[in-house]
Design a protein around this motif. Structure first.
Motif, PDB file in Angstrom:
ATOM      1  N   THR A 178       0.838  -1.190   0.000  1.00 19.85           N
ATOM      2  CA  THR A 178       0.000   0.000   0.000  1.00 19.85           C
ATOM      3  C   THR A 178       0.877   1.245   0.000  1.00 19.85           C
ATOM      4  O   THR A 178       2.047   1.194   0.353  1.00 19.85           O
ATOM      5  CB  THR A 178      -0.916   0.044   1.240  1.00 19.85           C
ATOM      6  N   ILE A 179       0.291   2.340  -0.406  1.00 18.82           N
ATOM      7  CA  ILE A 179       0.955   3.634  -0.362  1.00 18.82           C
ATOM      8  C   ILE A 179       0.409   4.363   0.856  1.00 18.82           C
ATOM      9  O   ILE A 179      -0.804   4.471   1.030  1.00 18.82           O
ATOM     10  CB  ILE A 179       0.655   4.454  -1.637  1.00 18.82           C
ATOM     11  N   HIS A 180       1.286   4.857   1.708  1.00 16.71           N
ATOM     12  CA  HIS A 180       0.863   5.627   2.877  1.00 16.71           C
ATOM     13  C   HIS A 180       1.118   7.100   2.602  1.00 16.71           C
ATOM     14  O   HIS A 180       2.175   7.466   2.094  1.00 16.71           O
ATOM     15  CB  HIS A 180       1.639   5.204   4.117  1.00 16.71           C
ATOM     16  N   VAL A 181       0.147   7.926   2.945  1.00 13.80           N
ATOM     17  CA  VAL A 181       0.286   9.363   2.739  1.00 13.80           C
ATOM     18  C   VAL A 181      -0.156  10.094   3.999  1.00 13.80           C
ATOM     19  O   VAL A 181      -1.097   9.679   4.674  1.00 13.80           O
ATOM     20  CB  VAL A 181      -0.517   9.834   1.497  1.00 13.80           C
ATOM     21  N   GLY A 182       0.576  11.154   4.329  1.00 15.94           N
ATOM     22  CA  GLY A 182       0.246  11.980   5.479  1.00 15.94           C
ATOM     23  C   GLY A 182       0.248  13.443   5.083  1.00 15.94           C
ATOM     24  O   GLY A 182       0.882  13.836   4.103  1.00 15.94           O
ATOM     25  N   PHE A 183      -0.460  14.236   5.850  1.00 19.99           N
ATOM     26  CA  PHE A 183      -0.592  15.658   5.556  1.00 19.99           C
ATOM     27  C   PHE A 183      -0.252  16.444   6.812  1.00 19.99           C
ATOM     28  O   PHE A 183      -0.722  16.129   7.900  1.00 19.99           O
ATOM     29  CB  PHE A 183      -2.019  15.978   5.113  1.00 19.99           C
ATOM     30  N   THR A 184       0.574  17.488   6.650  1.00 16.85           N
ATOM     31  CA  THR A 184       0.998  18.299   7.781  1.00 16.85           C
ATOM     32  C   THR A 184       0.783  19.770   7.450  1.00 16.85           C
ATOM     33  O   THR A 184       1.052  20.212   6.326  1.00 16.85           O
ATOM     34  CB  THR A 184       2.490  18.062   8.082  1.00 16.85           C
ATOM     35  N   CYS A 185       0.296  20.487   8.454  1.00 19.77           N
ATOM     36  CA  CYS A 185       0.076  21.918   8.291  1.00 19.77           C
ATOM     37  C   CYS A 185       0.374  22.607   9.610  1.00 19.77           C
ATOM     38  O   CYS A 185      -0.251  22.316  10.627  1.00 19.77           O
ATOM     39  CB  CYS A 185      -1.362  22.164   7.862  1.00 19.77           C
ATOM     40  N   SER A 186       1.322  23.511   9.604  1.00 16.78           N
ATOM     41  CA  SER A 186       1.740  24.214  10.805  1.00 16.78           C
ATOM     42  C   SER A 186       0.716  25.269  11.207  1.00 16.78           C
ATOM     43  O   SER A 186      -0.035  25.784  10.372  1.00 16.78           O
ATOM     44  CB  SER A 186       3.083  24.887  10.532  1.00 16.78           C
ATOM     45  N   LYS A 187       0.715  25.631  12.480  1.00 14.71           N
ATOM     46  CA  LYS A 187      -0.162  26.703  12.943  1.00 14.71           C
ATOM     47  C   LYS A 187       0.287  28.061  12.428  1.00 14.71           C
ATOM     48  O   LYS A 187      -0.430  29.047  12.546  1.00 14.71           O
ATOM     49  CB  LYS A 187      -0.230  26.714  14.469  1.00 14.71           C
ATOM     50  N   LYS A 188       1.483  28.123  11.842  1.00 10.38           N
ATOM     51  CA  LYS A 188       1.956  29.365  11.235  1.00 10.38           C
ATOM     52  C   LYS A 188       1.165  29.713   9.981  1.00 10.38           C
ATOM     53  O   LYS A 188       1.198  30.854   9.535  1.00 10.38           O
ATOM     54  CB  LYS A 188       3.434  29.244  10.862  1.00 10.38           C
ATOM     55  N   VAL A 189       0.492  28.718   9.406  1.00 17.04           N
ATOM     56  CA  VAL A 189      -0.228  28.950   8.151  1.00 17.04           C
ATOM     57  C   VAL A 189      -1.317  29.988   8.352  1.00 17.04           C
ATOM     58  O   VAL A 189      -1.416  30.943   7.619  1.00 17.04           O
ATOM     59  CB  VAL A 189      -0.804  27.631   7.594  1.00 17.04           C
ATOM     60  N   CYS A 190      -2.174  29.819   9.311  1.00 17.46           N
ATOM     61  CA  CYS A 190      -3.228  30.790   9.599  1.00 17.46           C
ATOM     62  C   CYS A 190      -4.132  30.176  10.650  1.00 17.46           C
ATOM     63  O   CYS A 190      -3.663  29.412  11.485  1.00 17.46           O
ATOM     64  CB  CYS A 190      -4.002  31.135   8.328  1.00 17.46           C
ATOM     65  N   ASN A 191      -5.422  30.457  10.551  1.00 16.53           N
ATOM     66  CA  ASN A 191      -6.359  29.870  11.502  1.00 16.53           C
ATOM     67  C   ASN A 191      -6.758  28.452  11.065  1.00 16.53           C
ATOM     68  O   ASN A 191      -6.349  27.972  10.010  1.00 16.53           O
ATOM     69  CB  ASN A 191      -7.589  30.761  11.675  1.00 16.53           C
ATOM     70  N   ALA A 192      -7.567  27.782  11.869  1.00 17.42           N
ATOM     71  CA  ALA A 192      -7.937  26.392  11.612  1.00 17.42           C
ATOM     72  C   ALA A 192      -8.690  26.228  10.293  1.00 17.42           C
ATOM     73  O   ALA A 192      -8.520  25.223   9.592  1.00 17.42           O
ATOM     74  CB  ALA A 192      -8.780  25.852  12.762  1.00 17.42           C
ATOM     75  N   VAL A 193      -9.500  27.192   9.942  1.00 16.71           N
ATOM     76  CA  VAL A 193     -10.263  27.106   8.698  1.00 16.71           C
ATOM     77  C   VAL A 193      -9.321  27.056   7.498  1.00 16.71           C
ATOM     78  O   VAL A 193      -9.479  26.223   6.592  1.00 16.71           O
ATOM     79  CB  VAL A 193     -11.242  28.298   8.583  1.00 16.71           C
ATOM     80  N   ALA A 194      -8.336  27.915   7.470  1.00 13.74           N
ATOM     81  CA  ALA A 194      -7.374  27.951   6.357  1.00 13.74           C
ATOM     82  C   ALA A 194      -6.520  26.690   6.335  1.00 13.74           C
ATOM     83  O   ALA A 194      -6.231  26.141   5.258  1.00 13.74           O
ATOM     84  CB  ALA A 194      -6.486  29.185   6.461  1.00 13.74           C
ATOM     85  N   ARG A 195      -6.110  26.196   7.511  1.00 17.08           N
ATOM     86  CA  ARG A 195      -5.309  24.970   7.564  1.00 17.08           C
ATOM     87  C   ARG A 195      -6.108  23.780   7.040  1.00 17.08           C
ATOM     88  O   ARG A 195      -5.606  22.970   6.257  1.00 17.08           O
ATOM     89  CB  ARG A 195      -4.847  24.694   9.001  1.00 17.08           C
ATOM     90  N   ASN A 196      -7.351  23.681   7.458  1.00 21.46           N
ATOM     91  CA  ASN A 196      -8.181  22.568   7.000  1.00 21.46           C
ATOM     92  C   ASN A 196      -8.459  22.647   5.506  1.00 21.46           C
ATOM     93  O   ASN A 196      -8.485  21.619   4.815  1.00 21.46           O
ATOM     94  CB  ASN A 196      -9.493  22.524   7.785  1.00 21.46           C
TER      95      ASN A 196
END
Length: 140
Positions: free
Chosen positions: A68-86
């Motif tokens: 299988t191929i495993h994939v993960g997603f990471t987003c720092s809190k530096k990006v913006c608020n939770a809405v933008a990160r999601n």
């Protein structure tokens, strides 16, 4: 699949068979599984990397025999608020699930790391092209 008239153990067995059938590759495509554990993300850290305008791709060959191929997603809190990160992670999830079954290699882990302001605003077709480019650079 009607599970209402079966015993609990038969229902569990039927569900397991359904999941097993889903796990097998279909039409030459590989199955993509989302990584959840921190140790899986750490395994990709300091391995192969390829940056694009919208995100950073980290890749790691597991060498464990799992196809299988495993994939993960990471987003720092530096990006913006939770809405933008999601929103940024949703966009990355969509391109990963459309590109990785065809261009990813079975037995590899991939982590997509969001870039501030770029992932959420970049054209979707360009995001797909970026992922294809990054996979090509990592594997060649």
């Amino acid at each position: 699949m009607d599970l209402s008239k079966t015993t609990p153990s038969a229902a569990v067995d039927a569900k397991a068979e359904h999941v097993k059938a889903y796990a097998q590759s279909e039409g030459g495509h590989n199955r993509v599984v989302v990584m959840k554990a921190r140790i899986q993300f750490l395994a990709c850290n300091n391995k192969l990397r390829q940056g694009t305008k919208a995100f950073l791709l980290q890749a790691h060959n597991r060498r464990d025999g799992d196809q299988t191929i495993h994939v993960g997603f990471t987003c720092s809190k530096k990006v913006c608020n939770a809405v933008a990160r999601n929103r940024a992670k949703r966009r990355l999830r969509e391109i990963a699930h459309s590109i990785l079954p065809n261009q990813g290699i079975a037995g590899w882990d991939y982590v997509l790391i969001v870039r501030k302001d770029a992932t959420a605003t970049r054209n979707f077709a360009q995001l797909k092209a970026d992922l294809g480019y990054a996979l090509n650079k990592v594997h060649n």
